[in-house]
Design a protein around this motif. Structure first.
Motif, PDB file in Angstrom:
ATOM      1  N   LEU A 218       0.761  -1.232   0.084  1.00 46.62           N
ATOM      2  CA  LEU A 218       0.082   0.085  -0.021  1.00 46.62           C
ATOM      3  C   LEU A 218       0.843   1.198  -0.042  1.00 46.62           C
ATOM      4  CD1 LEU A 218      -2.715  -1.039   2.545  1.00 46.62           C
ATOM      5  CD2 LEU A 218      -2.779  -1.366   0.172  1.00 46.62           C
ATOM      6  N   GLN A 219       2.044   1.134   0.558  1.00 45.18           N
ATOM      7  CA  GLN A 219       2.941   2.428   0.480  1.00 45.18           C
ATOM      8  C   GLN A 219       4.004   2.333  -0.519  1.00 45.18           C
ATOM      9  OE1 GLN A 219       4.232   3.752   4.374  1.00 45.18           O
ATOM     10  NE2 GLN A 219       2.722   2.109   5.429  1.00 45.18           N
ATOM     11  N   LEU A 220       3.834   1.751  -1.705  1.00 45.56           N
ATOM     12  CA  LEU A 220       4.654   1.789  -2.699  1.00 45.56           C
ATOM     13  C   LEU A 220       4.181   2.718  -3.827  1.00 45.56           C
ATOM     14  CD1 LEU A 220       6.022  -1.881  -3.760  1.00 45.56           C
ATOM     15  CD2 LEU A 220       7.586   0.135  -2.624  1.00 45.56           C
ATOM     16  N   CYS A 221       5.177   3.247  -4.382  1.00 44.26           N
ATOM     17  CA  CYS A 221       4.734   4.088  -5.421  1.00 44.26           C
ATOM     18  C   CYS A 221       5.750   4.446  -6.600  1.00 44.26           C
ATOM     19  CB  CYS A 221       4.435   5.712  -4.820  1.00 44.26           C
ATOM     20  SG  CYS A 221       5.784   6.281  -4.118  1.00 44.26           S
ATOM     21  N   GLY A 222       5.422   5.124  -7.903  1.00 44.57           N
ATOM     22  CA  GLY A 222       6.217   5.209  -8.720  1.00 44.57           C
ATOM     23  C   GLY A 222       6.150   4.292  -9.826  1.00 44.57           C
ATOM     24  N   THR A 223       6.649   4.442 -11.066  1.00 47.28           N
ATOM     25  CA  THR A 223       6.303   3.609 -12.126  1.00 47.28           C
ATOM     26  C   THR A 223       6.676   1.976 -11.801  1.00 47.28           C
ATOM     27  OG1 THR A 223       6.932   5.438 -13.500  1.00 47.28           O
ATOM     28  CG2 THR A 223       7.163   3.304 -14.677  1.00 47.28           C
ATOM     29  N   PRO A 224       5.918   1.126 -12.029  1.00 42.42           N
ATOM     30  CA  PRO A 224       4.828   1.221 -13.063  1.00 42.42           C
ATOM     31  C   PRO A 224       3.382   1.300 -12.397  1.00 42.42           C
ATOM     32  CG  PRO A 224       5.022  -1.195 -12.342  1.00 42.42           C
ATOM     33  CD  PRO A 224       6.444  -0.308 -11.810  1.00 42.42           C
ATOM     34  N   LEU A 225       3.509   1.729 -10.839  1.00 41.71           N
ATOM     35  CA  LEU A 225       2.477   2.128  -9.922  1.00 41.71           C
ATOM     36  C   LEU A 225       2.098   3.631 -10.081  1.00 41.71           C
ATOM     37  CD1 LEU A 225       3.190   0.004  -6.759  1.00 41.71           C
ATOM     38  CD2 LEU A 225       1.561  -0.592  -8.681  1.00 41.71           C
ATOM     39  N   PRO A 226       1.070   4.159  -9.591  1.00 43.17           N
ATOM     40  CA  PRO A 226       0.880   5.541  -9.602  1.00 43.17           C
ATOM     41  C   PRO A 226       2.072   6.467  -9.201  1.00 43.17           C
ATOM     42  CG  PRO A 226      -1.042   4.312  -8.785  1.00 43.17           C
ATOM     43  CD  PRO A 226       0.000   3.348  -8.907  1.00 43.17           C
ATOM     44  N   PRO A 227       2.363   7.736  -9.579  1.00 40.15           N
ATOM     45  CA  PRO A 227       3.304   8.342  -9.121  1.00 40.15           C
ATOM     46  C   PRO A 227       3.496   8.566  -7.768  1.00 40.15           C
ATOM     47  CG  PRO A 227       1.979   9.597 -10.631  1.00 40.15           C
ATOM     48  CD  PRO A 227       1.262   8.237 -10.699  1.00 40.15           C
ATOM     49  N   CYS A 228       4.559   8.905  -6.980  1.00 44.92           N
ATOM     50  CA  CYS A 228       4.452   9.253  -5.779  1.00 44.92           C
ATOM     51  C   CYS A 228       4.145  10.782  -5.461  1.00 44.92           C
ATOM     52  CB  CYS A 228       6.069   9.131  -5.200  1.00 44.92           C
ATOM     53  SG  CYS A 228       6.563   7.538  -5.422  1.00 44.92           S
ATOM     54  N   SER A 229       3.474  11.077  -4.342  1.00 44.92           N
ATOM     55  CA  SER A 229       3.183  12.441  -4.055  1.00 44.92           C
ATOM     56  C   SER A 229       4.420  13.202  -3.588  1.00 44.92           C
ATOM     57  CB  SER A 229       1.960  12.347  -3.177  1.00 44.92           C
ATOM     58  OG  SER A 229       1.693  13.715  -2.701  1.00 44.92           O
ATOM     59  N   PRO A 230       4.492  14.537  -3.812  1.00 43.42           N
ATOM     60  CA  PRO A 230       5.596  15.181  -3.442  1.00 43.42           C
ATOM     61  C   PRO A 230       5.259  15.709  -2.005  1.00 43.42           C
ATOM     62  CG  PRO A 230       4.264  16.716  -4.777  1.00 43.42           C
ATOM     63  CD  PRO A 230       3.579  15.144  -5.111  1.00 43.42           C
ATOM     64  N   PHE A 231       4.141  15.522  -1.510  1.00 47.26           N
ATOM     65  CA  PHE A 231       3.877  15.939  -0.279  1.00 47.26           C
ATOM     66  C   PHE A 231       3.350  14.887   0.520  1.00 47.26           C
ATOM     67  CE2 PHE A 231       2.668  19.415  -3.300  1.00 47.26           C
ATOM     68  CZ  PHE A 231       3.555  20.315  -2.862  1.00 47.26           C
ATOM     69  N   PHE A 232       3.733  14.822   1.905  1.00 48.54           N
ATOM     70  CA  PHE A 232       3.451  13.905   2.810  1.00 48.54           C
ATOM     71  C   PHE A 232       2.956  14.466   4.081  1.00 48.54           C
ATOM     72  CE2 PHE A 232       6.460  11.590  -0.140  1.00 48.54           C
ATOM     73  CZ  PHE A 232       5.657  10.629  -0.394  1.00 48.54           C
ATOM     74  N   PRO A 233       1.822  15.228   3.981  1.00 46.48           N
ATOM     75  CA  PRO A 233       1.329  15.961   5.424  1.00 46.48           C
ATOM     76  C   PRO A 233       1.317  14.941   6.398  1.00 46.48           C
ATOM     77  CG  PRO A 233      -0.489  15.551   3.781  1.00 46.48           C
ATOM     78  CD  PRO A 233       0.584  15.074   3.114  1.00 46.48           C
ATOM     79  N   SER A 234       1.630  15.512   7.544  1.00 50.18           N
ATOM     80  CA  SER A 234       1.862  14.700   8.741  1.00 50.18           C
ATOM     81  C   SER A 234       0.331  15.082   9.576  1.00 50.18           C
ATOM     82  CB  SER A 234       3.206  14.777   9.505  1.00 50.18           C
ATOM     83  OG  SER A 234       3.254  16.049   9.853  1.00 50.18           O
ATOM     84  N   PRO A 235      -0.252  14.098  10.166  1.00 49.13           N
ATOM     85  CA  PRO A 235      -1.230  14.623  11.179  1.00 49.13           C
ATOM     86  C   PRO A 235      -0.819  15.555  12.132  1.00 49.13           C
ATOM     87  CG  PRO A 235      -0.443  12.298  11.610  1.00 49.13           C
ATOM     88  CD  PRO A 235       0.047  12.681  10.401  1.00 49.13           C
ATOM     89  N   SER A 236      -1.683  16.647  12.599  1.00 48.71           N
ATOM     90  CA  SER A 236      -1.489  17.659  13.577  1.00 48.71           C
ATOM     91  C   SER A 236      -1.359  16.896  14.985  1.00 48.71           C
ATOM     92  CB  SER A 236      -2.569  18.689  13.542  1.00 48.71           C
ATOM     93  OG  SER A 236      -2.590  19.223  12.372  1.00 48.71           O
TER      94      SER A 236
END
Length: 355
Positions: A218-236
């Motif tokens: 679930l936490q893998l990203c990038g080709t050939p999967l959907p691209p990685c998000s440039p932002f990883f907001p952390s919960p307050s």
């Protein structure tokens, strides 16, 4: 003379064939195999016996000269439990190890990782646990490593990137975590790490493999999967105990008004007379939408009944505490709609009389 030479040559060939037929791997290899079988419960009888040559045993393959064991294949024979140390690891020339589709458990013994001739290891469909040892880097000849559908955990060792001969790597269906090492070996044709707990970006060197090879992480990203998000907001972060939910600041405490100042305030807003001051103060506090006229006294009637009955200190019917909304004025007084503290809605009629 020619015929005699031919006879001698034929005899030598026969003798050689007999010697090859009777040849057997070293006693150390035979004892290692027998120790493995004795320490590992198994459902199928394999018929291994010291009375017969080890090269003829079920699942055992020797080299052309029958001088050493090079393959051990025991798929689906009902092996149960961990691989005993100092057994298979003593087959120094072993090239192929297949124990797939059994109930092998426990960790991979370190001594197997010292078999430098190993080319293929098939341990899929078992219950092997623990991490993939970093010592796998010592298997320089390794071409196929298949550990699918086990209970392996921990990271995929970066040492796998240094195996130049690697052609197939299957680690799918485990509990592996962390990032995928960049395996830039162009000879790698089969690769699958699906259904694990891996995270991060897929290395560019492995992006040529299909999405199925990485699915289920679930936490893998990038080709050939959907691209990685440039932002990883952390919960307050949650405010510490006692802090307010909106601004993170402690709730303000209400200031206590000294009794003497409170009396002066009531006297200032309540009009003349101590008795009237008490009444005015109570009415103002309980009927915030009502209007008090100086010098007037309110007699409250709830639900159309008279103003008799038990009263509190301010002259109000005992127990009446509510916020009120004016409904209208009449000759008899003013009507208010009041919602009591317990949620009941009543009509309060206030009659006005002058002293």
């Amino acid at each position: 003379m020619a015929s005699a030479a031919a006879l001698l040559l034929a005899a030598a060939v026969v003798a050689l064939l007999v010697c090859l037929a009777l040849a057997d791997p070293p006693a150390s290899e035979q004892s290692a195999l027998l120790a493995f079988l004795a320490a590992t419960p198994h459902e199928r009888k394999l018929g291994w016996s010291a009375a017969t040559p080890a090269c003829a045993w079920v699942g055992v393959t020797c080299d052309a000269a029958n001088s050493t064991v090079i393959k051990l294949r025991l798929p689906g024979v009902g092996l149960v439990g961990p691989i005993p140390p100092s057994t298979i690891g003593r087959l120094t020339n072993l090239q192929v190890l297949s124990l797939r589709a059994n109930r092998v458990s426990g960790a991979i013994p370190d001594d197997i990782l010292r078999l430098s001739a190993l080319r293929s290891v098939f341990l899929q469909d078992n219950a092997i646990s623990g991490a993939i040892p970093p010592g796998v880097s010592g298997l320089a000849a390794l071409e196929r490593l298949v550990h699918s559908h086990n209970n392996l955990s921990g990271p995929i060792p970066f040492a796998l990137a240094g195996l130049a001969a690697l052609r197939a790597l299957r680690l799918d269906g485990n509990r592996l975590s962390g990032k995928i090492p960049s395996i830039a070996n162009p000879g790698l044709k089969v690769f699958n790490v699906s259904d694990n707990r891996l995270n991060g970006s897929i290395p560019r060197a492995l992006s040529r493999f299909p999405a199925d090879a990485f699915a289920g992480n679930l936490q893998l990203c990038g080709t050939p999967l959907p691209p990685c998000s440039p932002f990883f907001p952390s919960p307050s972060p949650a405010p510490p105990p006692g802090m307010g939910p909106s601004d993170g600041k402690p709730p303000k405490k209400k200031k206590k008004v000294p009794a003497r100042r409170a009396r002066r305030r009531r006297k200032r807003h309540g009009g003349r007379g101590d008795r009237h001051n008490k009444t005015a103060g109570v009415v103002r506090r309980r009927y915030r939408h009502g209007v008090l006229a100086k010098g007037r006294r309110r007699n409250l009637r709830v639900g159309g009944r008279g103003g008799g009955g038990r009263r509190d200190a301010g002259g109000e019917p005992a127990g009446v505490r509510a916020s009120a909304e004016m409904l209208g004025k009449g000759s008899a007084g003013t009507s208010y709609k009041a919602v009591l503290e317990e949620g009941t809605t009543v009509v309060v009629e206030v009659s006005v009389s002058r002293r």
